[in-house]
Design a protein around this motif. Structure first.
Motif, short mmCIF file in Angstrom:
data_model
loop_
_atom_site.label_atom_id
_atom_site.label_comp_id
_atom_site.label_asym_id
_atom_site.label_seq_id
_atom_site.Cartn_x
_atom_site.Cartn_y
_atom_site.Cartn_z
N PRO A 60 0.83 -1.21 0.00
CA PRO A 60 0.00 0.00 0.00
C PRO A 60 0.86 1.26 0.00
CG PRO A 60 -0.78 -1.57 1.65
CD PRO A 60 0.53 -2.09 1.16
N GLU A 61 0.44 2.26 -0.75
CA GLU A 61 1.15 3.53 -0.76
C GLU A 61 1.00 4.19 0.61
OE1 GLU A 61 0.03 6.06 -3.95
OE2 GLU A 61 0.40 4.55 -5.51
N GLN A 62 2.12 4.63 1.18
CA GLN A 62 2.10 5.25 2.51
C GLN A 62 3.40 6.00 2.74
OE1 GLN A 62 2.20 1.82 5.52
NE2 GLN A 62 2.16 0.77 3.54
N HIS A 63 3.32 7.02 3.55
CA HIS A 63 4.51 7.83 3.89
C HIS A 63 4.34 8.29 5.33
CE1 HIS A 63 8.01 10.28 3.25
NE2 HIS A 63 7.38 11.41 3.51
N GLN A 64 5.43 8.23 6.10
CA GLN A 64 5.37 8.60 7.52
C GLN A 64 6.41 9.66 7.84
OE1 GLN A 64 5.43 5.58 10.52
NE2 GLN A 64 4.27 4.11 9.32
N LYS A 69 6.58 4.91 12.64
CA LYS A 69 5.87 4.15 13.67
C LYS A 69 5.48 2.79 13.11
CE LYS A 69 5.30 7.83 16.49
NZ LYS A 69 5.80 7.93 17.87
N GLU A 70 5.95 1.73 13.75
CA GLU A 70 5.63 0.39 13.25
C GLU A 70 4.14 0.10 13.31
OE1 GLU A 70 7.03 -4.23 13.87
OE2 GLU A 70 8.43 -2.59 13.59
N HIS A 71 3.48 0.57 14.36
CA HIS A 71 2.06 0.23 14.50
C HIS A 71 1.19 0.92 13.46
CE1 HIS A 71 2.37 3.95 16.94
NE2 HIS A 71 1.13 4.15 16.56
N ASP A 125 12.16 8.05 19.88
CA ASP A 125 10.97 8.69 20.46
C ASP A 125 9.66 7.94 20.23
OD1 ASP A 125 10.37 9.28 17.80
OD2 ASP A 125 9.84 11.37 18.20
N ALA A 126 9.72 6.73 19.65
CA ALA A 126 8.49 5.95 19.42
C ALA A 126 8.19 5.11 20.66
CB ALA A 126 8.64 5.08 18.18
N THR A 127 7.74 5.77 21.71
CA THR A 127 7.52 5.09 22.99
C THR A 127 6.47 4.00 22.88
OG1 THR A 127 8.17 7.08 24.19
CG2 THR A 127 6.92 5.43 25.42
N ASP A 128 5.42 4.26 22.10
CA ASP A 128 4.36 3.25 21.96
C ASP A 128 4.90 1.98 21.30
OD1 ASP A 128 4.74 4.75 19.69
OD2 ASP A 128 2.64 5.27 19.40
N ASP A 129 5.73 2.13 20.27
CA ASP A 129 6.34 0.95 19.66
C ASP A 129 7.28 0.25 20.64
OD1 ASP A 129 5.08 1.16 17.21
OD2 ASP A 129 6.77 2.10 16.18
N TRP A 275 10.95 -4.79 5.38
CA TRP A 275 9.73 -4.00 5.63
C TRP A 275 9.72 -3.51 7.08
CZ3 TRP A 275 6.74 -1.00 3.33
CH2 TRP A 275 5.44 -0.70 3.78
N THR A 276 10.20 -2.29 7.27
CA THR A 276 10.27 -1.65 8.58
C THR A 276 9.85 -0.19 8.43
OG1 THR A 276 12.50 -0.69 8.49
CG2 THR A 276 12.35 -3.06 8.96
N PRO A 277 9.69 0.56 9.53
CA PRO A 277 9.32 1.97 9.42
C PRO A 277 10.39 2.83 8.73
CG PRO A 277 8.85 1.17 11.63
CD PRO A 277 9.63 0.09 10.94
N LEU A 278 11.63 2.33 8.63
CA LEU A 278 12.71 3.14 8.06
C LEU A 278 12.39 3.61 6.64
CD1 LEU A 278 15.71 4.01 8.75
CD2 LEU A 278 16.41 2.04 7.39
N ASN A 279 11.82 2.73 5.83
CA ASN A 279 11.61 3.08 4.43
C ASN A 279 10.35 3.89 4.16
OD1 ASN A 279 13.88 1.82 2.69
ND2 ASN A 279 13.42 0.28 4.23
N PRO A 280 9.19 3.58 4.74
CA PRO A 280 8.05 4.49 4.56
C PRO A 280 8.28 5.87 5.17
CG PRO A 280 7.29 2.32 5.20
CD PRO A 280 8.78 2.32 5.37
N ALA A 281 9.26 5.98 6.09
CA ALA A 281 9.64 7.29 6.63
C ALA A 281 10.74 7.93 5.78
CB ALA A 281 10.10 7.15 8.07
#
Length: 335
Positions: A60-64, A69-71, A125-129, A275-281
């Motif tokens: 899915p197309e997405q950008h953060q 954030k992984e969640h 700073d991703a405390t929830d993750d 597939w981690t948050p690194l790339n969509p960010a």
């Protein structure tokens, strides 16, 4: 001290987002015709080589916003590795993992706990993750401490090691995994701040953490660094990131030679696309949809497919004679 390091971590995350906004603005200003002129890579049909089916491209197309954030990722990265059975390879050991709140770091933390280790998690700073990772580590029977801060700060790295040793009484494994990545179409697009952030996080952070950990590591201990296929083959739009990963590979080999007489092993894992948050960010949304499609397997790896390599290198029962290795986990030959 903890309040100050959390404040520094927030400042670092804000600086990362500012660098990201600058590149996003440059991306938006590029002409559609210039993009169409770029040569397209041929994508392989996605391959499944494991017991569990993994998500395939297109994603899915997405950008953060950074650091991601992984969640919030869709689909959620797979990190539990249900087919992986622990056998006490790391029983009684204590590990410290930077960037352990999500992605590869989270999957490694879970498998380390499944193998009997206690785990300290360093996150920005991703405390929830981070708290979700902690829950999964504890469900595996391991103790877990969360330590927020910026690995670019050498004082924080000393603090992170001390907190881990205080919590568990010792330190046996350091996993350097925290990273900053932001693409740029040309060298001219990379500002001094951008380059400084990449090198201070990816390279200086590894030096700082290793230096802080060394007084506590004993014979049988190990350091595992996260390299990258970009450090072996380069990447045209990740000039600064690729340079740090190549330096990490050289640092790994050099430090392994430096520490071999102490019985401390130093190795690196060099993943392909994961597939981690690194790339969509990092990538624009359309680029994220094609992430990993040009890999020989035609898809990105899931964190649970990479994490067993870290267990192998950390476990004295598996890798007591392995040091200075750069272990590729790339989905096939590449480059």
């Amino acid at each position: 001290m903890a309040t100050r390091t959390r404040a520094k971590a927030t400042t670092a995350a804000n600086r990362q987002r500012a660098i990201q906004r600058d590149i996003d603005e440059k991306d938006a200003s590029k002409s559609a015709s210039a993009k169409k002129g770029a040569a397209a890579k041929t994508s392989a049909k996605p391959k499944q080589a494991g017991a569990r089916k993994q998500p395939e491209s297109p994603l899915p197309e997405q950008h953060q916003a950074k650091p991601g954030k992984e969640h919030q990722l869709q689909p959620r990265p797979q990190f539990k590795a249900p087919e992986y059975k622990g056998s006490e390879k790391l029983k009684g050991m204590a590990a410290l993992i930077t960037g352990g709140d999500s992605g590869i770091g989270r999957a490694v933390a879970v498998l380390f706990a499944r193998e009997g280790a206690d785990v300290g998690i360093v996150y920005l700073d991703a405390t929830d993750d981070a708290e979700e990772t902690q829950r999964h580590v504890e469900e595996e029977g391991g103790r877990c401490v969360l330590i927020q801060g910026d690995v670019a700060d050498p004082d924080f790295c000393e603090q992170a090691v001390e907190e881990t040793v205080e919590a568990f009484g010792h330190l046996d494994i350091l996993v350097n995994n925290a990273a900053f990545q932001e693409h740029a179409d040309s060298l001219e697009d990379i500002s001094e701040e951008h380059m400084d952030m990449t090198f201070r996080t990816n390279l200086y952070g590894y030096f700082h953490m290793a230096r802080a950990a060394l007084p506590h590591l004993k014979a049988g201990g190990s350091i595992i660094n996260t390299g990258s296929e970009t450090g072996l083959f380069g990447s045209p739009k990740l000039l600064d990131y690729s340079a740090t990963k190549g330096a990490i590979h050289a640092f790994t080999r050099s430090l392994s030679a430096n520490l071999v007489q102490k019985g401390i092993r130093v190795n690196a894992v060099a993943p392909g696309p994961v597939w981690t948050p690194l790339n969509p960010a990092d990538k624009p949304a359309k680029g994220v949809a094609k992430f990993g499609a040009s890999n020989p397997m035609g898809r990105p790896a899931q964190p649970e497919e990479v994490a067993p390599a870290y267990v192998f290198l950390a476990a004295p029962s598996c890798a007591s004679y392995i040091s200075g290795a750069i272990l590729p986990v790339m989905g096939g030959p590449t480059g």
